[in-house]
Design a protein around this motif. Sequence first.
Motif, PDB file in Angstrom:
ATOM      1  N   SER A  33       0.813  -1.214   0.000  1.00  0.00           N
ATOM      2  CA  SER A  33       0.000   0.000   0.000  1.00  0.00           C
ATOM      3  C   SER A  33       0.848   1.267   0.000  1.00  0.00           C
ATOM      4  O   SER A  33       0.355   2.359  -0.323  1.00  0.00           O
ATOM      5  CB  SER A  33      -0.932   0.009   1.213  1.00  0.00           C
ATOM      6  OG  SER A  33      -0.184  -0.096   2.421  1.00  0.00           O
ATOM      7  N   ASP A  52       3.305   1.804  -1.957  1.00  0.00           N
ATOM      8  CA  ASP A  52       3.744   2.066  -3.333  1.00  0.00           C
ATOM      9  C   ASP A  52       2.583   2.692  -4.110  1.00  0.00           C
ATOM     10  O   ASP A  52       1.561   2.043  -4.357  1.00  0.00           O
ATOM     11  CB  ASP A  52       4.198   0.768  -4.007  1.00  0.00           C
ATOM     12  CG  ASP A  52       4.904   1.012  -5.332  1.00  0.00           C
ATOM     13  OD1 ASP A  52       4.684   2.081  -5.940  1.00  0.00           O
ATOM     14  OD2 ASP A  52       5.669   0.140  -5.769  1.00  0.00           O
ATOM     15  N   ILE A  53       2.726   3.944  -4.495  1.00  0.00           N
ATOM     16  CA  ILE A  53       1.657   4.652  -5.201  1.00  0.00           C
ATOM     17  C   ILE A  53       1.342   3.993  -6.535  1.00  0.00           C
ATOM     18  O   ILE A  53       0.195   3.987  -6.986  1.00  0.00           O
ATOM     19  CB  ILE A  53       2.058   6.131  -5.426  1.00  0.00           C
ATOM     20  CG1 ILE A  53       2.314   6.811  -4.086  1.00  0.00           C
ATOM     21  CG2 ILE A  53       0.992   6.869  -6.220  1.00  0.00           C
ATOM     22  CD1 ILE A  53       2.797   8.249  -4.215  1.00  0.00           C
ATOM     23  N   SER A  54       2.346   3.414  -7.171  1.00  0.00           N
ATOM     24  CA  SER A  54       2.129   2.812  -8.492  1.00  0.00           C
ATOM     25  C   SER A  54       1.222   1.589  -8.438  1.00  0.00           C
ATOM     26  O   SER A  54       0.743   1.127  -9.471  1.00  0.00           O
ATOM     27  CB  SER A  54       3.469   2.430  -9.117  1.00  0.00           C
ATOM     28  OG  SER A  54       4.102   1.402  -8.373  1.00  0.00           O
ATOM     29  N   SER A  81      -1.613   1.527  -6.709  1.00  0.00           N
ATOM     30  CA  SER A  81      -2.965   1.943  -6.330  1.00  0.00           C
ATOM     31  C   SER A  81      -3.985   1.686  -7.423  1.00  0.00           C
ATOM     32  O   SER A  81      -5.153   1.446  -7.148  1.00  0.00           O
ATOM     33  CB  SER A  81      -2.971   3.432  -5.960  1.00  0.00           C
ATOM     34  OG  SER A  81      -2.496   4.219  -7.051  1.00  0.00           O
ATOM     35  N   CYS A 137       3.130  -3.324 -11.081  1.00  0.00           N
ATOM     36  CA  CYS A 137       3.633  -2.181 -10.312  1.00  0.00           C
ATOM     37  C   CYS A 137       4.999  -2.495  -9.705  1.00  0.00           C
ATOM     38  O   CYS A 137       5.426  -3.649  -9.630  1.00  0.00           O
ATOM     39  CB  CYS A 137       2.637  -1.768  -9.235  1.00  0.00           C
ATOM     40  SG  CYS A 137       2.512  -2.921  -7.847  1.00  0.00           S
TER      41      CYS A 137
END
Length: 321
Positions: free
Chosen positions: A273, A275-277, A279, A287
């Motif tokens: 969670s 890691d923005i990639s 989302s 990701c």
Amino acid sequence: MPVTVTRTTITTTSSSSGLGFPTTVGSPRALAQPLGLLRLLQLISTCVAFSLVASVGAWTGAMGNWSMFTWCFCFAVTLIILIVELGGLQARFPLSWRNFPITYACYAALFCLSASIIYPTTYVQFLSHGRSRDHAIAATTFSCIACLAYATEVAWTRARPGEITGYMATVPGLLKVLETFVACVIFAFISNPYLYQHQPALEWCVAVYSICFILAAVAILLNLGDCTNMLPVPFPSFLSGLALLSVLFYATALVIWPLYQFNEKYGGQPRRSMDISCSNRHAYYVCSWDRRLAVAILTAINLLAYVADLVYSARLVFVRV
């Protein structure tokens, strides 16, 4: 080993085939043999797989392109093998025929296995219901059939205890194929330099993957080219040293990669969670956190393969025909 030579057909009972009955080469009758029928199944299943996908254009993105390449490549090389065996051209083939077919079959099994997993998980599930999705599902099914057919050939033709055969038909030889294939998958996951360029320790891991891949590939190429006698040291000693070095290198990578990727103290991200990639979920995309985790798992798998390779290489008595 009894050999009967006729005008155009060579009939030989080969213990290295693992089939336990005579095989016929240099004649159309070769296709009637179990191994010939198995290769026909490989040819048909890969042909149907890429034809189904090509007919509806269902191979968008890097993962779809990989799957299409896999099926086309396996179809082409299997066709070449059938032509060589039907024409009895093994002696004119530029590579060692004792080592090439089983090496290729092992790679093809792994390639088709990867396509059978990657294609449905990164592409098919995102397709809307309709003709394209039906073709893609059918192609996945035939890819699984091809994988089983290639794996069966490996099981049939691998060396049995006490047999005199090529190195690539032995357990260490097949492990070399697995090691190079896993390394190639690792390279695919770390294709983005962002994953490792920020830490020298992670760059060391990439160097480990590259060095060990090159060494294993050299061992395979030496056997395919029948060039093992060109080494300055005995080939078994070379294999044992290679396996030991790779075990030591991969052991460091197995510790360093997860430590710097998932430990916050070293700048890692312990939870997905974070890691923005990750989302957003999109087709054809893996990701960064998932890539890091996949590399960690594959590093452990390759370390186990190298440990097994070291054990077998240390005790294997390799007898050349």
